[in-house]
Design an enzyme around this catalytic site. Structure first.
Site, PDB file in Angstrom:
ATOM      1  N   ASP A 191      42.300 -11.877  -0.648  1.00 52.49           N
ATOM      2  CA  ASP A 191      42.617 -10.722   0.065  1.00 52.49           C
ATOM      3  C   ASP A 191      43.411 -11.498   1.201  1.00 52.49           C
ATOM      4  O   ASP A 191      42.614 -12.341   2.043  1.00 52.49           O
ATOM      5  CB  ASP A 191      41.589  -9.941   0.538  1.00 52.49           C
ATOM      6  CG  ASP A 191      42.103  -8.732   1.463  1.00 52.49           C
ATOM      7  OD1 ASP A 191      42.874  -7.575   1.225  1.00 52.49           O
ATOM      8  OD2 ASP A 191      41.517  -8.612   2.670  1.00 52.49           O
TER       9      ASP A 191
ATOM     10  N   GLU B  36      47.097 -12.923  -2.136  1.00 52.87           N
ATOM     11  CA  GLU B  36      47.766 -11.897  -1.522  1.00 52.87           C
ATOM     12  C   GLU B  36      48.576 -12.579  -0.301  1.00 52.87           C
ATOM     13  O   GLU B  36      47.902 -13.167   0.711  1.00 52.87           O
ATOM     14  CB  GLU B  36      46.821 -10.774  -1.066  1.00 52.87           C
ATOM     15  CG  GLU B  36      47.606  -9.581  -0.407  1.00 52.87           C
ATOM     16  CD  GLU B  36      46.765  -8.472   0.119  1.00 52.87           C
ATOM     17  OE1 GLU B  36      47.197  -7.424  -0.162  1.00 52.87           O
ATOM     18  OE2 GLU B  36      45.614  -8.736   0.589  1.00 52.87           O
TER      19      GLU B  36
END
Length: 701
Positions: A348, A384
């Protein structure tokens, strides 16, 4: 619990609480602490029964060994030092702290003003020292027994080229499944149940990507709205599975789930959050890292160390430039691979992990440590590729070995099928594996993770049913979530009985699924998109632990749900069957598997090559992508992907030469007989994708 009278010096390594079969070694990093106390609790975790001052301090690690301690012992820490926020120190021994290396947690945070190191409501704000004890409000760390019998379990080790990723939430997928034991619904045991594994196998999935399963904390303001952090992007323990996914509290449940998934040939990838913690900004609670060594664990504003650098948008940013913080992240990653046999990670806000003092750096300490690690270089690594800090968009700029979520593929796919003008060149580049972004440093097409929808945004069905977000249930005045989704409702906002609108939505839904599966790169499917899951237009359901996010299995098993699932499975099977759809290398139209037939080429609907002027014409939307590959037996396989995003039917002429051909799939007619190839021409209905297979049996050399 009998008091533990024997306290030995122990060892500074390994960090955490580690049972060696005879006793337990405790080791805790804090560079700026003046004293550390180990607090031991009864089985309920509510009563502190003993405090032990850690007697040794080696290389900034506090440690001791308790020869009489055993697994299941509950503990926490109190750390003494200066409470001096202006200089980055926020020690407060009145606050019980979670061990960053705790491998199991008991209980959830019970929110109150006492869990803040400063006095809530004081005119001095976070500079006012709070003296209340908060031990009853804080989860307790548990010493674990690590033994587990893996038997003959084997990791699938699926190649990137054959990987089909399926993103899901452990709780959401099983909490309403009628064939799963109610005690196991919403847990790891439910995830590994035969009905769910059968669903994944029938679909053709090779890897599941789990939304965060690390121990997490609900934000106070979210709880006060009667909600919770359902997604789990608010980590407080990087080594502990979240207790909400365990039926008995034993971490062995997740190991069992991984084992069963591996037995079915399915890899397990974890979505992990190492960019920030659940402690928030300087006005957040003191749960662990802030009270252990705030100045080491977090990136602080150099000119005013009272405040945090907030590249993540969550209030704080972990300081991976510090060797002990980097060590914690690396130890955590290795732990999940070695102890739980997971097959990869999705990072993330991966850009945050690669930040140094000067900004994002693909040669940062984190990336360098990861790329040389003999354990972690053997698993799948996905980033990401953005965060909210300066220069935070870094798609295509990660180092070799990483795949990246490709939001340009997502957005272009949505715009193309919406019929936007001028989208054809961008869309063509995304179909070809985004070589303009990734073809460097010997990277391969699999580096582009292609998707039309993910947990963060509309589901695929909602992309085609809502023009605007509908997040009112989140309690944030519908101001959260992305404002621009490149979506369209096709005439009515939300559900409708209008058959023509429903047919348009269904046709584009299938075309977008085909786009994801037939593009070069690694396809990722949002769990539920294969049967039309909806969140009622909520594009930020992070706090919706309810029917908004939970799977409705009555719809999964409805006639419409089964038909769409069957179509998605067919697309996946075709991808796995035809190597031209999953090329290992980028194609640039420079090789000829047969004379005059290049490995990749683009054509108009009339079969002619697309000219430079045509590429620049924003009103031309029809597109044909031809890919060709020479097989081991000498034959040449040719795949033509015909794409019509317009509202009108069009005839496509296949590019020369005229060859035997058959339609493999037509997204507009998934159940009916496919259109015939007559005189090298095919009728492609509006808003549909058609895949045509042609072949040369004895091509000239």
């Amino acid at each position: 619990m009998a008091l533990l009278s024997k306290v030995w010096p122990g060892s500074p390594y390994p960090l955490g609480a580690n049972w060696d079969g005879k006793g337990v070694n405790f080791a805790l990093f804090s560079a700026h602490a003046e004293k550390v106390e180990l607090c031991l609790f009864d089985r309920s975790g509510m009563h502190e029964e003993q405090r032990i001052q850690l007697p040794e301090y080696t290389d900034e690690v506090w440690h001791c060994y308790l020869p009489d301690a055993r697994p299941n012992l509950l503990y926490g820490y109190r750390v003494y030092g200066p409470f001096d926020p202006a200089n980055g120190n926020r020690f407060n021994p009145n606050k019980l702290l979670i061990d960053p290396y705790a491998k199991s947690l008991q209980g959830r945070i019970r929110w109150s003003d006492a869990i803040y190191s400063y006095r809530i409501g004081s005119p001095r704000a976070d500079l006012a020292f709070d003296r209340r004890d908060d031990a009853r409000q804080i989860p307790k760390c548990r010493v674990i027994e690590t033994a587990f019998t893996w038997g003959e379990e084997r990791r699938p080790r699926t190649s990137w080229e054959e990987t089909i990723i399926y993103e899901l939430h452990v709780r959401g997928i099983s909490v309403r499944h009628p064939e799963i034991d109610p005690a196991h619904r919403g847990t790891f045991s439910g995830l590994a149940s035969p009905p769910l594994i059968d669903h994944l196998i029938e679909l053709g999935i090779t890897a599941i990507e789990l939304l965060p399963i690390h121990a997490t904390a609900d934000e106070r303001q979210v709880q006060e709205r009667g909600l919770g952090n359902y997604w789990g992007y608010n980590t407080i323990g990087f080594f502990a599975p979240d207790p909400r996914f365990l039926t008995t509290g034993s971490i062995a449940e997740f190991k069992t789930a991984v084992k069963r998934l591996h037995d079915a040939g399915i890899e397990v990838i974890l979505d992990v959050v190492y960019n920030h913690t659940a402690e928030g900004s300087e006005f957040g609670p003191t749960l662990s890292f802030r009270g252990l060594d705030n100045a080491s664990y977090y990136r602080l504003v150099p000119e005013n160390r009272r405040h945090y650098i907030n590249d993540t948008g969550t209030g704080n940013t972990l300081n991976l430039s510090h060797p002990r913080v980097l060590q914690m992240v690396m130890d955590s990653l290795r732990y999940w691979v070695t102890s739980f046999h997971v097959d990869g990670f999705r990072f993330d806000l991966g850009v945050t992990l690669g930040r140094e003092a000067h900004g994002f750096d693909p040669g940062s300490g984190f990336f360098d440590a990861l790329r040389q690690d003999p354990i972690l270089t053997r698993v799948k690594l996905i980033s990401e590729p953005w965060d909210l800090g300066p220069g935070g968009y870094q798609l295509g700029h990660h180092p070799p070995g990483f795949a990246e979520w490709n939001d340009r593929f997502r957005d272009s796919t949505r715009r193309f099928w919406r019929g936007d003008a001028g989208e054809r060149p961008e869309f063509a580049a995304r179909l070809a594996g985004s070589s303009d972004l990734f073809d460097r440093q010997a990277r391969h097409p699999w580096a582009s993770v292609n998707y039309a929808a993910s947990h963060d945004g509309f589901t695929l069905a909602d992309i085609l049913s809502y023009s605007h977000r509908h997040n009112e249930a989140n309690g944030e005045d519908n101001n959260d979530g992305a404002g621009e989704n490149f979506s369209a409702n096709w005439g009515v906002e939300g559900p409708t009985p209008d058959k023509s609108i429903l047919e348009t939505r269904a046709r584009i839904q299938r075309a977008m699924l085909a786009t994801v599966m037939f593009a070069h790169g690694t396809p990722m499917l949002l769990g539920g998109d294969e049967w039309g899951r909806t969140q009622g237009g909520n594009n930020n359901a992070y706090c919706q632990d309810n029917e908004t996010s939970w799977w409705d299995w009555s719809r999964v098993n409805s006639a419409q749900g089964r038909e769409l699932r069957s179509f998605a499975a067919r697309l996946i099977a075709l991808r796995q069957e035809h190597t031209a759809l999953r090329s290992r290398h980028f194609l640039h139209g420079l090789r000829e598997p047969a004379p005059g037939i290049f490995d990749i080429a683009w054509f108009e609907a009339n079969g002619g090559m697309i000219s430079e002027d045509s590429w620049k014409n924003p009103e031309i939307r029809l597109l044909c992508l031809r890919r060709a590959t020479r097989n081991a037996d000498g034959t040449v396989s040719i795949l033509n992907l015909l794409l019509n995003p317009t509202s009108e039917d069009h005839f496509f002429r296949l590019p020369d030469p005229v060859l035997p051909a058959r339609v493999l799939v037509d997204s507009a007619r998934p159940e009916a007989g496919e259109p015939a190839v007559n005189d090298n021409k095919i009728d492609v209905l509006s808003r549909s994708a058609v895949l045509v297979y042609a072949w040369l049996e004895n091509p000239p050399q």
